[in-house]
Scaffold this active site. Structure first.
Site, PDB file in Angstrom:
ATOM      1  N   HIS A  95       0.817  -1.227   0.000  1.00 41.63           N
ATOM      2  CA  HIS A  95       0.000   0.000   0.000  1.00 41.63           C
ATOM      3  C   HIS A  95       0.847   1.273   0.000  1.00 41.63           C
ATOM      4  O   HIS A  95       0.554   2.231   0.712  1.00 41.63           O
ATOM      5  CB  HIS A  95      -0.972   0.001   1.179  1.00 41.63           C
ATOM      6  CG  HIS A  95      -2.175  -0.851   0.931  1.00 41.63           C
ATOM      7  ND1 HIS A  95      -2.974  -0.700  -0.188  1.00 41.63           N
ATOM      8  CD2 HIS A  95      -2.703  -1.876   1.635  1.00 41.63           C
ATOM      9  CE1 HIS A  95      -3.939  -1.599  -0.154  1.00 41.63           C
ATOM     10  NE2 HIS A  95      -3.799  -2.332   0.926  1.00 41.63           N
ATOM     11  N   ASP A 151       0.625  -4.437   5.374  1.00 37.46           N
ATOM     12  CA  ASP A 151      -0.483  -5.326   5.016  1.00 37.46           C
ATOM     13  C   ASP A 151      -0.598  -5.422   3.499  1.00 37.46           C
ATOM     14  O   ASP A 151      -0.104  -4.564   2.762  1.00 37.46           O
ATOM     15  CB  ASP A 151      -1.804  -4.805   5.598  1.00 37.46           C
ATOM     16  CG  ASP A 151      -2.159  -3.401   5.114  1.00 37.46           C
ATOM     17  OD1 ASP A 151      -1.248  -2.553   5.064  1.00 37.46           O
ATOM     18  OD2 ASP A 151      -3.332  -3.140   4.793  1.00 37.46           O
ATOM     19  N   GLU A 152      -1.255  -6.475   3.041  1.00 41.79           N
ATOM     20  CA  GLU A 152      -1.611  -6.659   1.641  1.00 41.79           C
ATOM     21  C   GLU A 152      -0.465  -6.313   0.686  1.00 41.79           C
ATOM     22  O   GLU A 152      -0.590  -5.453  -0.184  1.00 41.79           O
ATOM     23  CB  GLU A 152      -2.865  -5.836   1.316  1.00 41.79           C
ATOM     24  CG  GLU A 152      -4.061  -6.282   2.164  1.00 41.79           C
ATOM     25  CD  GLU A 152      -5.348  -5.539   1.888  1.00 41.79           C
ATOM     26  OE1 GLU A 152      -6.423  -6.136   2.034  1.00 41.79           O
ATOM     27  OE2 GLU A 152      -5.275  -4.333   1.543  1.00 41.79           O
ATOM     28  N   VAL A 153       0.647  -7.015   0.865  1.00 42.48           N
ATOM     29  CA  VAL A 153       1.821  -6.794   0.006  1.00 42.48           C
ATOM     30  C   VAL A 153       1.611  -7.618  -1.266  1.00 42.48           C
ATOM     31  O   VAL A 153       2.157  -8.707  -1.429  1.00 42.48           O
ATOM     32  CB  VAL A 153       3.127  -7.166   0.736  1.00 42.48           C
ATOM     33  CG1 VAL A 153       4.336  -6.746  -0.098  1.00 42.48           C
ATOM     34  CG2 VAL A 153       3.187  -6.487   2.101  1.00 42.48           C
TER      35      VAL A 153
END
Length: 487
Positions: A95, A151-153
């Site tokens: 992100h 998060d959410e790599v």
């Protein structure tokens, strides 16, 4: 089922500033309001609203000015005076859209088409992250806690350098993730040894206890487990928290949601959905073994799903939800007493913003009641406009009997219409357009008091323009067709 109240630790409200950043005066009113609700801290995600300097100045927002250094300091000073800790959130791996969207940063992406993920192999990337962190830490005097995101790599391991790295024996995507966040966490501790580091947990959920133990992260970070769903799986969540504890990370955080997690384009918050999420979190807290040290809960309020997505609900329509969620944590359930407290404190008739009475009699609207719901008038106007936008008569105007019967695509293309019917259709479309325009003007006038002009413009284009466009097209097309049929 009644649970014990939220056991211990801080109740921290997330301020997502990467969309619809409140004007400073409104931000201060929100902090006052959070304080009255019993909030212990703020998790502030600045993104492009932070006043980065030097080579990082290009990260500042262009649609509206970033907050000034003085404004960032005044926000902290007010929060501290209310007993609230300010915890900055700076993304350091996934992100990072607000950084990697810039052409001069393209070479630091993991893959060319994934704007959010940093290439973990470039030393320049770590230097960039550390410079961002340095500027943020220095503008937060007395800082004790820092959130490094992670998060959410997405697409990790898909870049050419990662593919090459992964060909070595024993190298995995899990280790690739862990090596980067460990490197960042160690660099932070080297410069600011006293700072507590929090990070999102989702990239570690599938990792074994042994992998986590061997990662080097133990003692460096505190995982924050997020789940915003109303049907959160209690047993699975408890098991995850116990796993982190067994791996040596006994200090953990929870993250719930009071807005911004229903759908990417939600306009009006559903309080019950978010209360249900907190009821599930209460069950989790009640089921944990004493060895798990629950440091607190971050009640997130996302403004965008990511830097490049559309706006979620604005803060005013979500404040009844936030108050209800906090009362749920306080009481262990959303009981009559909790409900009564929310309606009393906010001066409203219902906890669902859609069910609130329209403006109360002016005699009842004391200045005190008004101040307890900062942005109330905008919330009411948004609910009214949203109801109009979603009415079947307007949203499905092109599908009604008269349009389909007397002004179909066939009629438009050939410009053959019954003038009398066409004019009636046009008049009805014009009536709806006038109604919408009046509501829109009222919303915009109120919105620019609380948010930058750019936020009002984006919100209107996102929620209103798409509904008005078909009506406008019909009025224009009918005008052109009638000219062909009437002398």
């Amino acid at each position: 089922m009644k649970c014990p109240p939220w056991p211990k630790g801080k109740k921290v409200v997330h301020l997502d500033l990467k969309g619809a950043p409140p004007r400073v005066e409104y931000l201060h009113r929100l902090i006052e309001f959070f304080s009255q609700l019993g909030v212990d801290g703020l998790l502030v995600e600045y993104e492009d609203m932070f006043p980065y300097e030097g080579e990082l100045k290009l990260l500042q927002a262009t649609a509206q000015p970033a907050y000034s250094q003085e404004e960032v300091l005044s926000m902290q000073e007010l929060a501290r005076s209310k007993g609230m800790e300010v915890i900055p959130l700076v993304q350091t791996f996934g992100h990072m859209e607000f950084v990697l969207k810039h052409r001069s940063m393209w070479h630091l992406r993991e893959t060319s088409h994934c704007v959010g993920t940093l290439n973990p192999h470039r030393e320049e990337g770590v230097k960039l992250v550390m410079e961002m962190l340095r500027q943020v830490v220095e503008l937060h005097p007395g800082l004790n806690t820092l959130h490094i995101g992670a998060d959410e790599v997405y697409m990790l391991g898909e870049g050419e350098e990662s593919k090459l790295w992964l060909t070595s024996p024993g190298h995995t995507v899990e280790q690739l993730f862990l090596s980067h966040v460990t490197k960042v966490a160690k660099a932070i501790k080297k410069v600011w040894s006293h700072i507590t580091i929090i990070m999102w947990d989702d990239m570690m959920r599938g990792m074994s206890q042994e992998t986590l133990k061997a990662s080097g992260l133990v003692g460096l970070i505190q995982p924050m487990l997020w789940d915003y769903t109303p049907n959160l799986d209690v047993d699975k969540t408890v098991s995850l928290l116990q796993k982190y504890c067994s791996a040596g990370m006994a200090d953990v955080w929870a993250a719930s949601s009071f807005k911004g997690s229903t759908s990417v384009y939600t306009c009006v918050t559903c309080t019950q959905r978010h209360v249900d999420n907190h009821l599930q979190w209460l069950k989790v807290a009640a089921s944990l073994s004493p060895s798990v040290n629950l440091k607190g809960i971050a009640i997130t309020g996302w403004q965008r799903y990511d830097h490049l997505s559309v706006l979620c609900e604005l803060m005013p329509v979500a404040l009844p939800s936030l108050a209800a969620c906090l009362q749920t944590l306080l009481h262990g359930q959303f009981c009559a007493e909790a409900h009564s407290k929310v309606t009393e404190v906010l001066g409203i008739s219902a906890v669902e913003v859609e069910a609130m009475e329209s403006l109360l009699c002016m005699a009842l609207r004391t200045s005190a009641a008004n101040s307890l719901f900062p942005g109330r008038r905008l919330a009411e106007l948004i609910v009214e406009l949203n109801s109009l936008l979603n009415s079947e008569d307007i949203r499905f105007f092109e599908s009604n009997m008269f349009v389909r019967g007397w002004f179909s695509p066939y009629h438009r293309q050939r410009r053959i219409v019954t003038p009398l019917m066409a004019m009636q259709i046009r008049n009805q479309a014009a009536t709806y357009l006038v109604m919408l325009q009046q509501k829109v003007e009222a919303v915009k006038e109120e919105m620019v008091h609380l948010y930058p002009e750019s936020t009002a413009q984006e919100w209107i284009e996102e929620h209103v323009s798409t509904v008005m466009a078909p009506l406008q097209r019909i009025t224009e097309d009918i005008g052109a067709c009638v000219k062909e049929m009437v002398p």
